[in-house]
Motif scaffolding. Sequence first.
Motif, PDB file in Angstrom:
ATOM      1  N   LEU A  10      50.362 -15.810  30.608  1.00 28.49           N
ATOM      2  CA  LEU A  10      48.971 -15.940  30.190  1.00 28.49           C
ATOM      3  C   LEU A  10      48.065 -14.975  30.945  1.00 28.49           C
ATOM      4  O   LEU A  10      47.078 -14.489  30.408  1.00 28.49           O
ATOM      5  N   ASP A  11      48.350 -14.737  32.232  1.00 29.18           N
ATOM      6  CA  ASP A  11      47.551 -13.830  33.061  1.00 29.18           C
ATOM      7  C   ASP A  11      46.067 -14.182  33.010  1.00 29.18           C
ATOM      8  O   ASP A  11      45.200 -13.299  32.982  1.00 29.18           O
ATOM      9  N   HIS A  58      49.784 -13.975  41.387  1.00 28.34           N
ATOM     10  CA  HIS A  58      48.721 -12.981  41.502  1.00 28.34           C
ATOM     11  C   HIS A  58      47.772 -13.396  42.613  1.00 28.34           C
ATOM     12  O   HIS A  58      47.240 -14.508  42.597  1.00 28.34           O
ATOM     13  N   GLY A  59      47.539 -12.484  43.570  1.00 26.00           N
ATOM     14  CA  GLY A  59      46.578 -12.773  44.628  1.00 26.00           C
ATOM     15  C   GLY A  59      45.149 -12.633  44.157  1.00 26.00           C
ATOM     16  O   GLY A  59      44.275 -13.400  44.556  1.00 26.00           O
ATOM     17  N   VAL A  60      44.908 -11.635  43.317  1.00 22.68           N
ATOM     18  CA  VAL A  60      43.582 -11.420  42.740  1.00 22.68           C
ATOM     19  C   VAL A  60      43.765 -10.534  41.510  1.00 22.68           C
ATOM     20  O   VAL A  60      44.691  -9.725  41.444  1.00 22.68           O
ATOM     21  N   GLN A  61      42.880 -10.699  40.521  1.00 22.02           N
ATOM     22  CA  GLN A  61      42.982  -9.932  39.277  1.00 22.02           C
ATOM     23  C   GLN A  61      41.619  -9.847  38.617  1.00 22.02           C
ATOM     24  O   GLN A  61      40.839 -10.807  38.648  1.00 22.02           O
ATOM     25  N   GLY A  62      41.338  -8.721  38.000  1.00 20.34           N
ATOM     26  CA  GLY A  62      40.174  -8.611  37.135  1.00 20.34           C
ATOM     27  C   GLY A  62      40.560  -8.984  35.717  1.00 20.34           C
ATOM     28  O   GLY A  62      41.705  -8.796  35.302  1.00 20.34           O
ATOM     29  N   ASP A  63      39.613  -9.517  34.947  1.00 22.97           N
ATOM     30  CA  ASP A  63      39.877  -9.765  33.528  1.00 22.97           C
ATOM     31  C   ASP A  63      40.315  -8.457  32.877  1.00 22.97           C
ATOM     32  O   ASP A  63      39.705  -7.407  33.076  1.00 22.97           O
ATOM     33  N   ILE A  86      48.350  -2.814  34.388  1.00 28.30           N
ATOM     34  CA  ILE A  86      49.529  -3.643  34.077  1.00 28.30           C
ATOM     35  C   ILE A  86      49.811  -4.646  35.176  1.00 28.30           C
ATOM     36  O   ILE A  86      50.432  -5.666  34.955  1.00 28.30           O
ATOM     37  N   ASN A  87      49.356  -4.378  36.398  1.00 27.22           N
ATOM     38  CA  ASN A  87      49.555  -5.307  37.519  1.00 27.22           C
ATOM     39  C   ASN A  87      48.235  -5.845  38.035  1.00 27.22           C
ATOM     40  O   ASN A  87      47.207  -5.154  38.000  1.00 27.22           O
ATOM     41  N   ARG A 111      36.065 -13.736  26.836  1.00 28.32           N
ATOM     42  CA  ARG A 111      36.441 -12.640  27.722  1.00 28.32           C
ATOM     43  C   ARG A 111      37.848 -12.145  27.383  1.00 28.32           C
ATOM     44  O   ARG A 111      38.690 -12.915  26.917  1.00 28.32           O
ATOM     45  N   VAL A 112      38.079 -10.885  27.642  1.00 27.53           N
ATOM     46  CA  VAL A 112      39.408 -10.313  27.470  1.00 27.53           C
ATOM     47  C   VAL A 112      40.269 -10.738  28.659  1.00 27.53           C
ATOM     48  O   VAL A 112      39.964 -10.411  29.801  1.00 27.53           O
ATOM     49  N   THR A 113      41.331 -11.475  28.383  1.00 29.71           N
ATOM     50  CA  THR A 113      42.198 -11.977  29.443  1.00 29.71           C
ATOM     51  C   THR A 113      43.065 -10.856  29.996  1.00 29.71           C
ATOM     52  O   THR A 113      43.101 -10.605  31.203  1.00 29.71           O
TER      53      THR A 113
END
Length: 323
Positions: free
Chosen positions: A181-182, A209-214, A219-220, A302-304
């Motif tokens: 799902l990310d 995931h430690g941190v991620q932007g939408d 790819i990571n 929002r774009v996941t």
Amino acid sequence: MPETHFIPATPETVRWGAFDAAFPPVATVASGDLVVLECVSGGPEVMPPREAGLAVHPALPRIHAACPRLGAHIITGPVAVEGAEPGDALRVDIEKIELGADWGYCGFRPLAGTLPEDFPFRRVLHIPVDRERRACRLPFGPREGGMELHLAPFFGVMGVAPPPEWGQINTREPRAHGGNLDNKELTEGATLWLPVWAEGALFSAGDGHGVQGDGEVCINALEMCLTGHFRLTLEKGGGPRDPVLRFPRAETPTHYVSMGMNEDLDLAMKQALREMIAFIVARTNLSPADAYQFCSLAVDFRVTQTVNGEKGVHGLLRKGLLF
């Protein structure tokens, strides 16, 4: 009384890159039990060099050597829930997320990501993590010495077994069973509902995931080892307010979350919107037309992610606006 089950990441308790209703469970638990899944991330090609001084989780070399690589992610499980049958819903309460390493990685490679035509080469960054402060330090930024990001850890992959007729599928694409799902909203304190497609539900998680932007555009995210505390609760028949749950849905302390996935981002948006309209109509006296207009006025979409083949969009309805 509910029990707690700890499942370490070992060659015997993980699958590398696949969901399949035919996979036997590594454990069977009762509805309401707490399942603690140790999850590890990364193939041998993204492990840090020895001179970097970053400790590799001891399970990873054993998994690399012993487990066939069937797809994208190393996931821990599956865990069966007693009494789960197709047509039910599995409630997954994410009670706690522990950091499992003092580093993570972020990379891209040819033919992948959102802009493969602009970046036709391979690059991997190994990023130190301060577990006590729950922060990571990037090697670039506006100041000398790089920049710091505060962590908001979550699991990119959480899912049940897909319908048996699908056979074995890659963990890369999120679908009706959940999976990759990310969605960065699904952090500690969130709840995910997944439709059950196979006996026992067969829940697995990974892709920490430690941190991620939408968007997760390259790819990571910050890919890293995490340990998740998941309370698995069976809701027969999809639950009292969801007679037939057909697609993942979530709730955070502040928002209700709908999801849409499709290789066409426009169609993913339509699915996320339809899911939100159905959610609102089922819980209020609003008509579908009312809900459609309400979404335009008050729901954020929002774009996941745009990198998993099946792209994602999620809708956010703030709690307290309608119920």
